[in-house]
Design a protein around this motif. Structure first.
Motif, PDB file in Angstrom:
ATOM      1  N   ARG A 100       0.764  -1.158  -0.058  1.00 54.54           N
ATOM      2  CA  ARG A 100      -0.010   0.090   0.052  1.00 54.54           C
ATOM      3  C   ARG A 100       0.951   1.201   0.040  1.00 54.54           C
ATOM      4  NH1 ARG A 100      -5.208  -1.418   2.099  1.00 54.54           N
ATOM      5  NH2 ARG A 100      -5.043  -3.611   2.246  1.00 54.54           N
ATOM      6  N   LEU A 101       0.166   2.470  -0.373  1.00 54.57           N
ATOM      7  CA  LEU A 101       0.963   3.713  -0.166  1.00 54.57           C
ATOM      8  C   LEU A 101       0.050   4.376   0.649  1.00 54.57           C
ATOM      9  CD1 LEU A 101       1.975   4.618  -3.817  1.00 54.57           C
ATOM     10  CD2 LEU A 101       3.322   4.039  -1.942  1.00 54.57           C
ATOM     11  N   ASP A 102       0.403   5.508   1.424  1.00 50.61           N
ATOM     12  CA  ASP A 102      -0.431   6.402   2.097  1.00 50.61           C
ATOM     13  C   ASP A 102      -1.436   7.204   1.145  1.00 50.61           C
ATOM     14  OD1 ASP A 102       0.926   5.729   4.263  1.00 50.61           O
ATOM     15  OD2 ASP A 102       2.348   7.447   4.320  1.00 50.61           O
ATOM     16  N   ARG A 103      -2.525   7.864   1.552  1.00 44.19           N
ATOM     17  CA  ARG A 103      -3.416   8.471   0.626  1.00 44.19           C
ATOM     18  C   ARG A 103      -2.718   9.715   0.185  1.00 44.19           C
ATOM     19  NH1 ARG A 103      -8.477  11.780   1.481  1.00 44.19           N
ATOM     20  NH2 ARG A 103      -7.927  12.138   3.716  1.00 44.19           N
ATOM     21  N   GLY A 104      -1.678  10.375   0.624  1.00 44.83           N
ATOM     22  CA  GLY A 104      -1.133  11.486   0.086  1.00 44.83           C
ATOM     23  C   GLY A 104      -0.077  11.096  -0.923  1.00 44.83           C
ATOM     24  N   THR A 105       0.340   9.708  -1.086  1.00 45.67           N
ATOM     25  CA  THR A 105       1.519   9.420  -1.950  1.00 45.67           C
ATOM     26  C   THR A 105       0.900   9.049  -3.162  1.00 45.67           C
ATOM     27  OG1 THR A 105       2.350   8.682   0.326  1.00 45.67           O
ATOM     28  CG2 THR A 105       3.389   7.728  -1.774  1.00 45.67           C
ATOM     29  N   SER A 106       1.690   9.300  -4.125  1.00 44.59           N
ATOM     30  CA  SER A 106       1.318   8.915  -5.575  1.00 44.59           C
ATOM     31  C   SER A 106       2.082   7.965  -6.156  1.00 44.59           C
ATOM     32  CB  SER A 106       1.446  10.183  -6.430  1.00 44.59           C
ATOM     33  OG  SER A 106       2.751  10.670  -6.449  1.00 44.59           O
ATOM     34  N   VAL A 131      11.629   2.144  -5.063  1.00 43.74           N
ATOM     35  CA  VAL A 131      12.045   3.493  -5.203  1.00 43.74           C
ATOM     36  C   VAL A 131      11.228   4.651  -5.036  1.00 43.74           C
ATOM     37  CG1 VAL A 131      13.675   4.897  -6.932  1.00 43.74           C
ATOM     38  CG2 VAL A 131      13.925   2.360  -6.573  1.00 43.74           C
ATOM     39  N   TYR A 132      11.714   5.761  -4.309  1.00 39.76           N
ATOM     40  CA  TYR A 132      10.692   6.698  -4.095  1.00 39.76           C
ATOM     41  C   TYR A 132      11.150   8.148  -4.381  1.00 39.76           C
ATOM     42  CZ  TYR A 132       7.939   3.531  -1.141  1.00 39.76           C
ATOM     43  OH  TYR A 132       7.173   2.395  -0.707  1.00 39.76           O
ATOM     44  N   LEU A 133      10.345   9.235  -5.128  1.00 42.22           N
ATOM     45  CA  LEU A 133      11.042  10.332  -5.377  1.00 42.22           C
ATOM     46  C   LEU A 133      10.467  11.080  -3.870  1.00 42.22           C
ATOM     47  CD1 LEU A 133      10.583  11.554  -9.202  1.00 42.22           C
ATOM     48  CD2 LEU A 133      12.733  11.308  -7.705  1.00 42.22           C
ATOM     49  N   TYR A 183       5.584   0.933   8.226  1.00 41.80           N
ATOM     50  CA  TYR A 183       4.355   1.788   8.352  1.00 41.80           C
ATOM     51  C   TYR A 183       4.956   3.254   8.057  1.00 41.80           C
ATOM     52  CZ  TYR A 183       0.529   4.286  10.615  1.00 41.80           C
ATOM     53  OH  TYR A 183      -0.435   5.176  10.821  1.00 41.80           O
ATOM     54  N   HIS A 184       4.506   3.868   7.331  1.00 41.13           N
ATOM     55  CA  HIS A 184       4.805   5.442   7.071  1.00 41.13           C
ATOM     56  C   HIS A 184       6.454   5.483   7.196  1.00 41.13           C
ATOM     57  CE1 HIS A 184       0.976   6.732   7.273  1.00 41.13           C
ATOM     58  NE2 HIS A 184       0.718   7.073   8.528  1.00 41.13           N
ATOM     59  N   GLN A 185       7.108   4.678   6.336  1.00 41.70           N
ATOM     60  CA  GLN A 185       8.417   4.592   6.797  1.00 41.70           C
ATOM     61  C   GLN A 185       9.699   5.709   6.397  1.00 41.70           C
ATOM     62  OE1 GLN A 185      10.361   0.862   5.863  1.00 41.70           O
ATOM     63  NE2 GLN A 185      12.516   1.701   5.882  1.00 41.70           N
ATOM     64  N   VAL A 186       9.061   6.108   4.975  1.00 41.78           N
ATOM     65  CA  VAL A 186       9.700   7.241   4.466  1.00 41.78           C
ATOM     66  C   VAL A 186       9.481   8.707   5.527  1.00 41.78           C
ATOM     67  CG1 VAL A 186      10.146   8.928   2.489  1.00 41.78           C
ATOM     68  CG2 VAL A 186       9.596   6.485   2.221  1.00 41.78           C
ATOM     69  N   LYS A 187       8.255   8.886   5.636  1.00 42.74           N
ATOM     70  CA  LYS A 187       8.049   9.972   6.530  1.00 42.74           C
ATOM     71  C   LYS A 187       8.831   9.866   7.815  1.00 42.74           C
ATOM     72  CE  LYS A 187       3.608  10.845   4.318  1.00 42.74           C
ATOM     73  NZ  LYS A 187       2.455  10.173   4.093  1.00 42.74           N
ATOM     74  N   ARG A 188       8.717   8.838   8.275  1.00 39.84           N
ATOM     75  CA  ARG A 188       9.363   8.559   9.813  1.00 39.84           C
ATOM     76  C   ARG A 188      10.861   8.694   9.577  1.00 39.84           C
ATOM     77  NH1 ARG A 188       7.168   2.889  11.501  1.00 39.84           N
ATOM     78  NH2 ARG A 188       7.590   3.300  13.541  1.00 39.84           N
ATOM     79  N   SER A 199       6.051  15.860  -0.540  1.00 36.71           N
ATOM     80  CA  SER A 199       5.242  15.285  -1.264  1.00 36.71           C
ATOM     81  C   SER A 199       6.248  13.597  -1.746  1.00 36.71           C
ATOM     82  CB  SER A 199       5.147  15.602  -2.500  1.00 36.71           C
ATOM     83  OG  SER A 199       6.132  15.520  -3.541  1.00 36.71           O
ATOM     84  N   LEU A 200       5.342  12.622  -1.910  1.00 34.13           N
ATOM     85  CA  LEU A 200       5.933  11.287  -2.064  1.00 34.13           C
ATOM     86  C   LEU A 200       5.406  10.453  -3.218  1.00 34.13           C
ATOM     87  CD1 LEU A 200       7.982   9.420  -0.608  1.00 34.13           C
ATOM     88  CD2 LEU A 200       6.159   8.795   0.880  1.00 34.13           C
ATOM     89  N   HIS A 201       6.433   9.936  -4.013  1.00 32.84           N
ATOM     90  CA  HIS A 201       5.818   9.209  -5.229  1.00 32.84           C
ATOM     91  C   HIS A 201       6.616   7.931  -5.579  1.00 32.84           C
ATOM     92  CE1 HIS A 201       4.453   9.172  -9.457  1.00 32.84           C
ATOM     93  NE2 HIS A 201       5.530   8.593  -9.728  1.00 32.84           N
TER      94      HIS A 201
HETATM   95  N1  URA Z   1       6.479   5.569   3.512  1.00 35.32           N
HETATM   96  C1  URA Z   1       5.671   6.475   3.719  1.00 35.32           C
HETATM   97  O1  URA Z   1       5.761   6.962   4.713  1.00 35.32           O
HETATM   98  N2  URA Z   1       4.512   6.593   2.952  1.00 35.32           N
HETATM   99  C2  URA Z   1       4.179   5.739   1.790  1.00 35.32           C
HETATM  100  O2  URA Z   1       3.147   5.960   1.163  1.00 35.32           O
HETATM  101  C3  URA Z   1       5.152   4.864   1.429  1.00 35.32           C
HETATM  102  C4  URA Z   1       6.248   4.868   2.158  1.00 35.32           C
END
Ligand code: URA
Length: 233
Positions: A100-106, A131-133, A183-188, A199-201
């Motif tokens: 899954r992706l968070d609601r705000g992530t594309s 891979v995320y931008l 869970y929310h890994q990139v944001k954390r 923003s996250l993609h």
């Molecule tokens: N990490 C995040 O924080 N959000 C996502 O949607 C995916 C990875």
């Protein structure tokens, strides 16, 4: 499941009769005669006994979608539109989401009705790179590259994140490769270095890359090469 078990269960035929039928070349799997009782079969396999189809294959679906921000990575929700609402396929109710992706992530979302396939993508031990931008609120400090590579201790899960590759693209933008999906890994992670994700993609999962022909909200079936690439990633 193994072929002999499926045959044995057909009209409660039993194991011995199943082995005799298989050895006697009376069984065909996806149109080909199979004499090995251990041959793997699943619900997507056609099985014939004495030229009568005893298991009709279900249609296996493997899709990629360009999830727009604001759409929920879920199959059903009373409040928000979901990725499934964007799909018009008669069998869409059989789909689940592989990561899954968070609601705000594309970005890239994979959907399938093949549980074994999605398990391979999501199993942490497979270390499939994602891979995320990322665009951030504050400037990204060069030291963050080493911090992300070193890993972060998340006390709620009592784990240290696997080494992640951060490539700084601009003052507030970076490409980040993760080998797990917490869970929310990139944001954390960015929060831990005193920054915030604006923003996250997601660009890719393993060997599957979101293709430029898919605008936000569009989806397509994966090619055979993309579907098979998962086992090699
Ligand atoms: N990490 C995040 O924080 N959000 C996502 O949607 C995916 C990875």
């Amino acid at each position: 499941m193994k072929l002999d078990r499926l045959i044995a269960g057909h009209h409660a035929m039993g194991r011995q009769a199943a082995h005799r039928a298989i050895a006697g070349r009376r069984v065909r799997v996806n149109g080909t005669c199979v004499t090995d009782g251990h041959h793997p079969v699943d619900r997507f396999t056609q099985v014939e006994l004495d030229e009568v189809v005893i298991q009709r294959p279900e249609r296996a679906l493997y899709l990629m979608m360009h999830k727009p921000a604001g759409i929920l990575s879920a199959t059903k929700d009373d409040l928000h539109p979901t990725v499934l609402d964007l799909i018009d396929d008669p069998d869409k109710h059989t789909l689940h989401i592989a990561g899954r992706l968070d609601r705000g992530t594309s970005g890239l979302v994979l959907l399938t009705n093949d549980g074994r396939w999605s398990k391979r993508i999501m199993a942490a031990e497979e270390k499939v790179p994602k891979v995320y931008l990322v665009e951030t609120q504050e400037a990204i400090a060069p030291e963050a590259v080493e911090t992300f590579a070193h890993g972060f201790y998340f006390h709620t899960e009592n784990i240290t994140t696997l080494p992640a590759e951060l490539v700084i693209l601009g003052e507030r933008s970076a490409r980040l490769t993760l080998h797990e999906g917490r869970y929310h890994q990139v944001k954390r992670m960015f929060h831990r270095v005193g920054n915030r994700v604006r923003s996250l993609h997601r660009e890719s999962i393993g060997a599957i890359t979101l293709t430029a022909d898919l605008p936000p909200g569009a989806w397509r079936a994966l090619t055979d090469a993309e579907t098979l690439a998962v086992s090699g990633c």
